[in-house]
Design an enzyme around this catalytic site. Structure first.
Site, short mmCIF file in Angstrom:
data_model
loop_
_atom_site.label_atom_id
_atom_site.label_comp_id
_atom_site.label_asym_id
_atom_site.label_seq_id
_atom_site.Cartn_x
_atom_site.Cartn_y
_atom_site.Cartn_z
CG LEU A 40 -1.97 -1.04 1.41
CD1 LEU A 40 -2.70 -0.83 2.73
CD2 LEU A 40 -2.94 -1.03 0.25
CG ASP A 41 0.16 4.71 -2.49
OD1 ASP A 41 0.87 3.93 -3.14
OD2 ASP A 41 -0.69 5.46 -3.01
CD GLN A 42 5.93 6.97 4.03
OE1 GLN A 42 6.45 7.30 2.96
NE2 GLN A 42 6.48 7.27 5.20
CB THR A 60 -2.91 3.94 1.65
OG1 THR A 60 -2.90 4.87 0.56
CG2 THR A 60 -4.24 3.21 1.65
#
Length: 226
Positions: free
Chosen positions: A65-67, A69
């Site tokens: 996941l994006d940092q 998110t």
């Protein structure tokens, strides 16, 4: 083997919330702001995978996941499970849903029907790591979405999202392209929308897939805190 309530005991020593643990996989809750894998530089060594490996030495990365998110992340416990889960992600056999809060009023379809964003995404090389909509160079990218309601007091909408492809920043780019960036998005929202939340209001809330060891269909849910 569905599981929806988090088990807070495993992983407590490393600050991780573990929803499920067996000999094939882990289902972890990633907090916002934590990397999934190490980045470049000593200040980016702390991450979900290293915290998991401190508790489960055999934990292997499957996806990210994006940092910014938060939400559900799978890790494998052996190389065969990692291979099977990785292949399932590639073939779009892992079903994912996210919750976001976006700026403005998203039109709600009749009877809560889903709509689809079909806009190709490409790297924005001059502004890396940003992505952009590019009909010529972009890779096919599709996101299903439905509005869960509009709050006039905050001029924001809650929206459920289901990515059909897995491009970098896909949900953030697609919602910004609709003119409804996610609140708190430091990359794709203007300063006003960024300032409306202390974090990116994007959360991976549901995962469903075939268990790599048993073949059983499993689902995991993690409610959001926003």
């Amino acid at each position: 083997m569905p599981q929806s309530e988090p088990d807070r005991a495993p992983g407590a020593a490393t600050g991780l919330q573990c929803l499920h643990e067996d000999s094939h996989l882990l289902v972890l809750a990633k907090p916002p702001g934590l990397l999934c894998v190490p980045g470049r530089g000593p200040d980016k060594e702390d991450c979900l995978s290293r915290r998991a490996q401190a508790q489960w030495a055999d934990a292997l990365v499957v996806h990210r996941l994006d940092q910014a998110t938060s939400g559900l992340v799978l890790m494998a416990r052996n190389t065969e499970a990692q291979r099977r889960l990785g292949r399932a992600f590639e073939l779009r056999q892992v079903h994912k849903r996210y919750l976001a809060v976006v700026a403005g009023a998203l039109a709600q379809a009749p009877d809560g029907a889903w709509s689809t964003i079909d806009l190709p995404i490409a790297a924005d090389w001059e502004r890396r790591p940003l992505r952009t909509i590019d009909p010529h160079r972009g890779k096919p990218s599709q996101t299903r979405w439905r509005s869960l309601g509009y709050d006039a007091a905050t001029d924001s909408s809650r929206v459920e999202l289901e990515p059909l492809t897995g491009r970098t920043h896909q949900l953030r780019v697609h919602l910004a392209a609709l003119g409804h960036p996610i609140l708190g998005d430091a990359l794709y929202a203007d300063r006003c929308v960024q300032a409306r939340a202390l974090r990116l209001l994007l959360h991976a809330q549901w995962l469903a897939f075939e268990h790599p060891g048993t073949g059983q269909w499993v689902e995991f849910t993690l409610p959001t805190t926003f």
